[in-house]
Design a protein around this motif. Structure first.
Motif, mmCIF file in Angstrom:
data_model
loop_
_atom_site.group_PDB
_atom_site.id
_atom_site.type_symbol
_atom_site.label_atom_id
_atom_site.label_comp_id
_atom_site.label_asym_id
_atom_site.label_seq_id
_atom_site.Cartn_x
_atom_site.Cartn_y
_atom_site.Cartn_z
ATOM 1 N N ASP A 1 2.004 -1.013 8.137
ATOM 2 C CA ASP A 1 2.932 -1.868 7.395
ATOM 3 C C ASP A 1 2.985 -1.420 5.935
ATOM 4 N N SER A 2 4.152 -1.163 5.419
ATOM 5 C CA SER A 2 4.257 -0.659 4.048
ATOM 6 C C SER A 2 3.805 -1.676 3.010
ATOM 7 N N ASP A 3 3.776 -2.972 3.384
ATOM 8 C CA ASP A 3 3.396 -3.993 2.406
ATOM 9 C C ASP A 3 1.945 -4.449 2.541
ATOM 10 N N TYR A 4 1.111 -3.651 3.246
ATOM 11 C CA TYR A 4 -0.272 -4.103 3.389
ATOM 12 C C TYR A 4 -1.003 -4.266 2.051
ATOM 13 N N LYS B 1 0.020 -5.779 -0.571
ATOM 14 C CA LYS B 1 0.242 -7.167 -0.990
ATOM 15 C C LYS B 1 -0.680 -8.111 -0.229
ATOM 16 N N GLN B 2 -0.900 -7.813 1.050
ATOM 17 C CA GLN B 2 -1.806 -8.637 1.860
ATOM 18 C C GLN B 2 -3.238 -8.507 1.362
ATOM 19 N N ARG C 1 -0.401 4.077 -1.105
ATOM 20 C CA ARG C 1 -0.349 2.618 -1.064
ATOM 21 C C ARG C 1 -1.672 1.982 -1.477
ATOM 22 N N ASP D 1 -2.118 0.656 -4.919
ATOM 23 C CA ASP D 1 -1.497 -0.621 -5.290
ATOM 24 C C ASP D 1 -2.435 -1.807 -5.104
ATOM 25 N N CYS D 2 -3.558 -1.578 -4.433
ATOM 26 C CA CYS D 2 -4.517 -2.674 -4.270
ATOM 27 C C CYS D 2 -5.916 -2.289 -4.764
#
Length: 325
Positions: free
Chosen positions: A194-197, A199-200, A224, A227-228
């Protein structure tokens, strides 16, 4: 002895069960009656010619082993015939016997059975070295573990708990693996496809991000992950299962003192074996104190090594896959 040989680079079919001469120890070596060996992605890569520390056919594959000492070299001082050990072989572990250099052999406590031990050298050593030495993970810091249902991933969750870290997030690539990972006690599970992991992950860590990431995938996940990754965070790249390259913008690294670190435990074993000793003593202590209970997904006899590697290569396995001669 009977052993598996890689006769040429290729698919699982190149793994052949053969009768080979029994190994004779060099002065600083042990000969081990193999009680178990784990099947690792490095074995698959060695078989198809893609392992950075691989050999030229014909060779016996396998990079970790547990068993009983049946012979010792003239200069060996720490072990005797009959001792139980786990370690890293000098010439492959997919056989009834294996050669192990004394400096890469470690005494196995009596309360640790051979199957638990067989699942632990590569996965346990890799994770422990990454978290304690490379990532320098501290108590109460947050951790993201990619491919958390696999051998390294399931091991990482347990070792993180033993180190008393804060939030542990696991990632999987197949939704059906989510429940298995949740049962290991992680704070949450994301799907790395998932490209938005990110954010999770940020939500699970209350906006703080993770301080250490174990990334076995490479490719898009590397980009990615940033980003977290928290300020001063450490992203440890220890594989490239995705087979894809990544592009990282340096400007997202230096303002917040974040780091990407490449890591190969095999490279340490070959070139800095002294650094492996403390790590493996910690792994054995985790095993002895029941803080480390390896998840064993499947066991195969030596004659079915091809099927064992097919299963690992399919990415359908949970935990460690073992060969039991």
């Amino acid at each position: 002895m009977k052993a598996i040989q890689v006769t040429a680079f290729g698919g699982p079919e190149v793994l052949e069960l053969r009768d080979l001469p029994d190994p004779v120890p060099d002065p600083n070596q042990l000969i081990i009656e193999v009680k178990g060996a784990s099947v690792n992605f490095a074995d698959v890569k060695a078989r198809n010619g893609g392992y950075h520390l691989g050999k030229t056919p014909p060779f016996v594959p396998g990079i970790d082993v547990t068993g009983m000492v049946v012979a010792v070299g003239a200069e060996v001082t720490r072990f005797c015939v009959g001792d139980r050990i786990l370690g890293f072989p000098a010439a492959g572990s997919y056989g009834e016997l294996a050669q192990v250099n004394e400096n890469l052999a470690f005494a196995l406590p009596d309360n640790v059975d051979f199957e638990r031990a067989a699942a632990s050298p590569i996965a346990g050593g890799t994770v422990t070295h990454m978290l304690t030495q490379i990532g320098q993970l501290e108590k109460d810091e947050n951790l993201l573990i990619h491919t958390a249902a696999g051998g390294v991933g399931t091991m990482a969750t347990q070792i993180a708990k033993a180190l008393d870290v804060g939030c542990v997030v696991g990632s999987v690539g197949s939704p059906w693996k989510k429940e298995t990972v949740l049962k290991t006690g992680v704070s949450g599970v994301v799907n790395y496809t998932d490209s938005d992991y990110p954010k999770q992950v940020m939500s699970l860590t209350e906006g703080k991000g993770v301080d250490v990431i174990i990334n076995t995938l490479g490719g898009p996940t590397l980009e990615r992950d940033l980003d977290c990754l928290a300020p001063f965070g450490r992203l440890i790249l220890c594989g490239k299962l995705s087979g894809e390259d990544a592009k990282v913008n340096p400007s997202v690294m230096h303002p917040n003192n974040r780091r990407i670190i490449g890591f190969s435990f095999g490279h340490y074993r070959r070139f800095r074996p002294k650094h492996v000793k403390d790590t493996m003593e910690l792994v054995i202590n985790f095993l002895k104190n029941d803080q480390l209970k390896p998840v064993i997904g499947k066991k195969y006899p030596l004659s079915e090594a091809s099927e064992a590697q097919r299963f690992v290569e399919s990415r359908e396995s949970i935990g460690k896959v073992l060969l039991i001669p």
